[in-house]
Design a protein around this motif. Structure first.
Motif, mmCIF file in Angstrom:
data_model
loop_
_atom_site.group_PDB
_atom_site.id
_atom_site.type_symbol
_atom_site.label_atom_id
_atom_site.label_comp_id
_atom_site.label_asym_id
_atom_site.label_seq_id
_atom_site.Cartn_x
_atom_site.Cartn_y
_atom_site.Cartn_z
ATOM 1 N N VAL A 5 0.845 -1.191 0.000
ATOM 2 C CA VAL A 5 0.000 0.000 0.000
ATOM 3 C C VAL A 5 0.883 1.245 0.000
ATOM 4 C CG1 VAL A 5 -1.827 1.251 1.214
ATOM 5 C CG2 VAL A 5 -1.733 -1.264 1.350
ATOM 6 N N ILE A 7 0.447 5.470 -0.102
ATOM 7 C CA ILE A 7 -0.485 6.592 0.015
ATOM 8 C C ILE A 7 0.251 7.874 -0.347
ATOM 9 C CG2 ILE A 7 -2.061 7.812 1.551
ATOM 10 C CD1 ILE A 7 -1.947 5.325 3.399
ATOM 11 N N TYR A 79 4.577 10.973 1.008
ATOM 12 C CA TYR A 79 3.961 9.660 0.832
ATOM 13 C C TYR A 79 4.306 8.767 2.020
ATOM 14 C CZ TYR A 79 8.351 7.281 -0.318
ATOM 15 O OH TYR A 79 9.615 6.741 -0.252
ATOM 16 N N SER A 81 4.054 4.300 2.992
ATOM 17 C CA SER A 81 3.732 2.977 2.472
ATOM 18 C C SER A 81 3.866 1.924 3.561
ATOM 19 C CB SER A 81 4.629 2.615 1.282
ATOM 20 O OG SER A 81 5.985 2.498 1.698
ATOM 21 N N PHE A 99 -9.651 -0.408 0.773
ATOM 22 C CA PHE A 99 -8.729 0.708 0.575
ATOM 23 C C PHE A 99 -9.012 1.423 -0.746
ATOM 24 C CE2 PHE A 99 -5.229 -1.498 3.287
ATOM 25 C CZ PHE A 99 -5.900 -1.140 4.436
ATOM 26 N N CYS A 111 -7.446 9.576 3.289
ATOM 27 C CA CYS A 111 -6.529 9.544 2.145
ATOM 28 C C CYS A 111 -7.157 8.730 1.019
ATOM 29 C CB CYS A 111 -5.199 8.933 2.556
ATOM 30 S SG CYS A 111 -4.395 9.770 3.944
ATOM 31 N N ILE A 114 -4.337 6.445 -3.413
ATOM 32 C CA ILE A 114 -3.708 5.216 -2.909
ATOM 33 C C ILE A 114 -3.346 4.312 -4.079
ATOM 34 C CG2 ILE A 114 -4.056 3.154 -1.489
ATOM 35 C CD1 ILE A 114 -6.068 4.799 0.143
#
Length: 242
Positions: A5, A7, A79, A81, A99, A111, A114
């Motif tokens: 992931v 962001i 960012y 992650s 998500f 957020c 993503i």
């Protein structure tokens, strides 16, 4: 399975240095897209006697950040992650779906930008050189005093506890006991780096380091997905293969 992931932040994300409980809460909130499964995992998990296992793990946060030591905060600027692993595909796919469509919320900050990557990497070897991405912890609790003792890699009990944990966890998930042991050996002359952290009011001692992990291929793959040692669903025991 594994979910990466990333962001992209529109504004700085400020978190406490001990943020593991926040990531765990984000995961449970995302799983609530399927309420029955979320309740099962949160309240019960996969049981083996008096112990329950959640069968997921997550990494520490990475990204563009700095540490505000004065206020005990970590600030991500552009960012952030993290990775989640589990032997249960349903769990990983639920997270990805949630998500993607609901975003990820830190406090009042939702957020939406993503990027998700799904993987199905499996271990194919019977001996691995591994490095801990999140620290490894094993412990025992005195049932009379309720005091908890955390073992260190210089104690033989450390490795026996890891083996015992693997056996219970494997049986809880598959319903059968593993018929061969796994072996963990620390690689190094000095003790690995120790981390003392706080999780919702309790202190935890855990260890980084490089180790040799041996056993049947399917056992090592199971540990790659679930994590080594205790408290995997609280952000401990994830390793990468060197």
């Amino acid at each position: 399975m594994q979910l990466e992931v990333t962001i992209n932040l529109q504004e700085p994300l400020v978190l406490p240095l001990n943020y593991n409980h926040i990531i765990q809460s984000i995961i449970y909130r995302a799983l609530s897209a399927m309420p029955d499964y979320s309740e099962f995992l949160h309240e019960y998990g996969y049981g083996n006697g008096s112990r329950q296992y959640k069968m997921f793990q997550f990494s520490q946060l990475n990204g563009d950040y700095y540490v505000d030591q004065k206020h005990r905060k970590i600030v991500f600027r552009s960012y952030v992650s993290f990775e989640v692993r589990s032997p249960e595909p349903l769990l990983i796919n639920l997270l990805a779906m949630s998500f993607q469509y609901q975003g990820i919320t830190f406090g009042t900050m939702n957020c939406r930008d993503i990027h998700l990557e799904l993987y199905d990497y499996t271990v194919e070897e019977t001996e691995l050189l591994i490095r801990m991405k999140t620290p490894l912890t094993v412990y025992s609790t005195d049932y009379d005093t309720r005091r908890t003792y955390f073992y260190s890699p210089e104690e033989p009990e450390f490795y026996q506890k890891i083996e015992d944990n693997f056996r219970r966890k494997y049986e809880a998930f598959y319903g059968v006991r593993p018929f061969q042991p796994i072996t963990l050996t620390y690689i190094g002359e000095e003790l690995p780096q120790k981390l003392v952290t706080r999780y919702q009011g309790s202190y935890i001692n855990a260890w980084y380091g490089t180790y040799k992990l041996s056993g049947k291929r399917k056992y090592l793959d199971f540990l790659y997905q679930t994590g080594l040692g205790s408290k995997n669903a609280q952000g401990f025991g994830m390793f990468e293969i060197n």
